[in-house]
Scaffold this active site. Structure first.
Site, PDB file in Angstrom:
ATOM      1  N   CYS A 124     -14.525 -20.338  40.091  1.00 26.24           N
ATOM      2  CA  CYS A 124     -15.790 -20.436  39.361  1.00 26.24           C
ATOM      3  C   CYS A 124     -16.424 -21.792  39.635  1.00 26.24           C
ATOM      4  O   CYS A 124     -15.768 -22.826  39.476  1.00 26.24           O
ATOM      5  CB  CYS A 124     -15.557 -20.260  37.864  1.00 26.24           C
ATOM      6  SG  CYS A 124     -17.064 -20.442  36.872  1.00 26.24           S
ATOM      7  N   CYS A 130     -16.751 -25.685  32.126  1.00 25.82           N
ATOM      8  CA  CYS A 130     -16.539 -24.517  31.278  1.00 25.82           C
ATOM      9  C   CYS A 130     -15.427 -24.736  30.261  1.00 25.82           C
ATOM     10  O   CYS A 130     -14.359 -25.238  30.605  1.00 25.82           O
ATOM     11  CB  CYS A 130     -16.199 -23.310  32.146  1.00 25.82           C
ATOM     12  SG  CYS A 130     -15.973 -21.785  31.230  1.00 25.82           S
ATOM     13  N   CYS A 133     -12.195 -21.339  30.623  1.00 26.17           N
ATOM     14  CA  CYS A 133     -11.046 -21.285  31.522  1.00 26.17           C
ATOM     15  C   CYS A 133     -10.492 -22.682  31.741  1.00 26.17           C
ATOM     16  O   CYS A 133     -11.242 -23.607  32.040  1.00 26.17           O
ATOM     17  CB  CYS A 133     -11.434 -20.678  32.867  1.00 26.17           C
ATOM     18  SG  CYS A 133     -11.795 -18.921  32.803  1.00 26.17           S
ATOM     19  N   CYS A 211     -20.667 -14.347  35.537  1.00 28.27           N
ATOM     20  CA  CYS A 211     -19.384 -14.868  35.064  1.00 28.27           C
ATOM     21  C   CYS A 211     -18.275 -14.068  35.730  1.00 28.27           C
ATOM     22  O   CYS A 211     -18.162 -12.853  35.504  1.00 28.27           O
ATOM     23  CB  CYS A 211     -19.270 -14.764  33.549  1.00 28.27           C
ATOM     24  SG  CYS A 211     -17.653 -15.272  32.918  1.00 28.27           S
ATOM     25  N   ASN A 365      -6.054   0.316  16.762  1.00 28.29           N
ATOM     26  CA  ASN A 365      -5.565   0.202  18.134  1.00 28.29           C
ATOM     27  C   ASN A 365      -4.131   0.740  18.274  1.00 28.29           C
ATOM     28  O   ASN A 365      -3.832   1.507  19.198  1.00 28.29           O
ATOM     29  CB  ASN A 365      -5.633  -1.267  18.564  1.00 28.29           C
ATOM     30  CG  ASN A 365      -5.342  -1.487  20.033  1.00 28.29           C
ATOM     31  OD1 ASN A 365      -5.913  -0.819  20.887  1.00 28.29           O
ATOM     32  ND2 ASN A 365      -4.457  -2.430  20.335  1.00 28.29           N
ATOM     33  N   GLU A 381      -6.170  -3.233   6.744  1.00 28.68           N
ATOM     34  CA  GLU A 381      -7.068  -4.172   7.419  1.00 28.68           C
ATOM     35  C   GLU A 381      -7.891  -4.916   6.370  1.00 28.68           C
ATOM     36  O   GLU A 381      -8.197  -4.369   5.312  1.00 28.68           O
ATOM     37  CB  GLU A 381      -7.990  -3.414   8.381  1.00 28.68           C
ATOM     38  CG  GLU A 381      -9.152  -4.199   8.965  1.00 28.68           C
ATOM     39  CD  GLU A 381      -8.719  -5.459   9.706  1.00 28.68           C
ATOM     40  OE1 GLU A 381      -9.427  -6.476   9.566  1.00 28.68           O
ATOM     41  OE2 GLU A 381      -7.693  -5.428  10.405  1.00 28.68           O
ATOM     42  N   ASP A 429       0.112  -7.217  13.529  1.00 29.26           N
ATOM     43  CA  ASP A 429      -0.755  -7.757  14.581  1.00 29.26           C
ATOM     44  C   ASP A 429      -1.796  -8.683  13.946  1.00 29.26           C
ATOM     45  O   ASP A 429      -2.992  -8.399  13.961  1.00 29.26           O
ATOM     46  CB  ASP A 429      -1.435  -6.615  15.342  1.00 29.26           C
ATOM     47  CG  ASP A 429      -2.237  -7.106  16.537  1.00 29.26           C
ATOM     48  OD1 ASP A 429      -2.061  -8.277  16.931  1.00 29.26           O
ATOM     49  OD2 ASP A 429      -3.057  -6.323  17.062  1.00 29.26           O
ATOM     50  N   CYS A 455      -0.895 -13.628  18.598  1.00 32.33           N
ATOM     51  CA  CYS A 455      -1.818 -14.312  19.501  1.00 32.33           C
ATOM     52  C   CYS A 455      -1.693 -15.825  19.355  1.00 32.33           C
ATOM     53  O   CYS A 455      -2.527 -16.578  19.865  1.00 32.33           O
ATOM     54  CB  CYS A 455      -3.261 -13.869  19.256  1.00 32.33           C
ATOM     55  SG  CYS A 455      -3.847 -14.077  17.569  1.00 32.33           S
TER      56      CYS A 455
END
Length: 500
Positions: A124, A130, A133, A211, A365, A381, A429, A455
């Site tokens: 990129c 940026c 990334c 992008c 999901n 949720e 999750d 995550c």
């Protein structure tokens, strides 16, 4: 097409220069990263106009890099230990110290003196600016393998996990993997609108023509939209633009563009946007300041109409689909998400006579594939609108063995009440904050197995300690590369209850 657009704009409109920019990803909880800066601007010696040499910058040091940590930072062991942005193992680097705390120093690379065999040119052109990334300077597979090793060692060290429990990492297509993004806008000068992403460590918006991280369906849309809206007075009322790749069917993709606005947009701008949507075959919606969304053009319909509800779908596994709104959370990496779902199902190994909890379920999901087993599933949720959409969507696919609940799982009372009837197995999750309250409750309820999808490995390690101290063992665990080229790394673990 650009000339056609300009016919309805201010006469003073001019084409804007295209500078590519950056999207600033949310950073891992509890850790801070400094703004990336161009190596060309870093100097250890600075001469003034008279040719006199100024004092050497004492924050520049030379270090040898030993390994990568799980976030992709180079680590130079010693006293202090340096965590260096932009550095790779076996490299000798000049680095700028950003901060020092006890025996740990955060630093950024100024100059690579001896490069690694795995160092590559970023693909990129705006990688240095940026904020999205951070790891385009290393071969992707080398980055994954080294970060996977670092994450495994972290779990062994912090959780006394057996190395044999660590599984092969999940990964997918690179680089065009991201199917959802939000474009920032600076329209203070409506004749030179800036649309793209924010620079690293800054609120500055820079233009992005394409992008390379976005899916092929989305990659060119930032530049097309910037050209389209520049020159219109009401462009200053646009707050942001959301992009999402949706699925017309299991094999055909369509872009969905949603424009958030604080005041009504002029009719000529709307007509121009609709023209672009028809030419580029993407769906177009508006979102007002109250969050209400209306469709201007639906590319998935044979005869698209204005002011109709969105028919967006995202397919997951086994023919199931989700029906997100523009602002709903969806997993941005389709291929990795599919692998993640199948692995979670395999690890939990749910029977048709079992009760299963899917907590922090989002739009379902994991819920829909879990329900396919015939088990009774409780899906919880914290966002009420998502619960309602998930319930309607499940019913449309013939799924009726799910109890959908809108609850705050950070509330101890909610958690205890939800566990009142007991569960055989649980899938978690959570967001980056983790599931600490839930884990404290689970060690009292003691379901047979828990799959935890995280995550944020830092909050996962914290929560895992609660489960381990409460009578569970880590049977399996592994990394999930949901966001290639970034500091982010997800993981999944299977906890099983020890015999009492």
């Amino acid at each position: 097409m650009a000339n056609l657009f300009k016919q309805s704009r201010r006469k003073s409109a001019s084409s804007s220069s295209v500078k590519k920019g950056a999207n600033a990803n949310a950073q891992v909880a509890g850790l801070r990263f400094a703004k990336k800066s161009s190596v060309a601007t870093k100097r250890t010696d600075i001469a003034d106009e008279k040719g006199q040499q100024s004092k050497t910058n004492e924050k520049i040091v030379s270090v040898s890099i030993d390994v990568l940590d799980w976030m992709g930072q180079g680590v130079s062991r010693g006293n202090p230990t340096y965590f260096v942005q932009g550095a790779l193992p076996k490299e000798q680097c000049d680095v700028e110290i950003l901060s020092v705390k006890k025996t740990v120093a955060q630093a950024t690379t100024v100059k690579v003196v001896v490069p690694s065999e795995h160092r590559v040119e970023p693909f990129c052109p705006v990688f240095e600016q940026c904020g999205g990334c951070q790891l385009q300077h290393i071969e992707p597979q080398a980055a994954l393998l080294q970060r996977d090793t670092a994450l495994c060692e972290m779990m062994e060290r912090q959780l006394s996990m057996s190395a044999s429990a660590w599984q092969k990492p999940l990964s997918g297509k690179r680089p065009q993997y991201r199917r959802k993004a939000r474009l920032a806008i600076d329209a203070r000068n409506v004749d030179n609108v800036k649309l793209g992403f924010r620079e690293a460590g800054s609120n500055k918006v820079v233009n992005v023509s394409t992008c390379p991280i976005l899916t092929p369906t989305l990659t060119a849309l930032p530049g097309l939209l910037q050209t389209c809206i520049s020159g219109f007075d009401s462009a200053k009322y646009i707050g942001h633009i959301s992009l999402m790749e949706t699925d017309s069917n299991e094999s055909t993709n369509t872009a969905w563009v949603t424009i958030k606005h604080t005041k009504p947009l002029e009719a000529s701008l709307l007509d121009t946007l609709i023209t672009l949507a028809k030419e580029q075959c993407f769906s177009l919606s508006l979102e007002n300041k109250r969050g209400a969304i209306r469709s201007l053009y639906d590319a998935t319909q044979s005869q698209p109409l204005r002011d109709t509800a969105s028919s967006a779908k995202i397919y997951t596994v086994d023919g199931f689909w989700l029906s997100p709104s523009a602002n709903d959370f969806v997993q941005v990496n389709k291929a990795v998400n599919e692998q993640m779902i199948y692995q979670a199902l395999s690890w939990l190994d749910v029977g048709s006579d079992e009760r299963v909890a899917d907590w922090f379920c989002g739009l379902g999901n994991f819920t829909l594939p879990l329900a396919k087993t015939g088990a009774h599933v409780q899906a919880v949720e914290g966002v009420a609108e998502m619960v309602q959409r998930a319930k309607v969507n499940a019913s449309a696919q013939g799924i009726e063995n799910v109890e959908w609940l809108h609850l705050d799982l950070a509330d101890e009372t909610n958690v205890e009440q939800s566990l009142a009837h007991g569960f055989d197995k649980v899938l978690l999750d959570p967001s980056r904050e983790g599931a600490l309250t839930v884990c404290h409750a689970l060690v009292k309820a003691m379901p047979k197995a828990i799959v935890y999808v995280s995550c944020n490995p830092s909050t996962f390690a914290r929560d895992a300690k609660v489960l381990l101290d409460g009578g569970y063992a880590i049977e399996k665990a592994g990394a999930v590369e949901m966001f290639p080229f970034t500091h982010h790394m997800e993981m999944m673990a299977l906890f099983t209850a020890k015999p009492q």
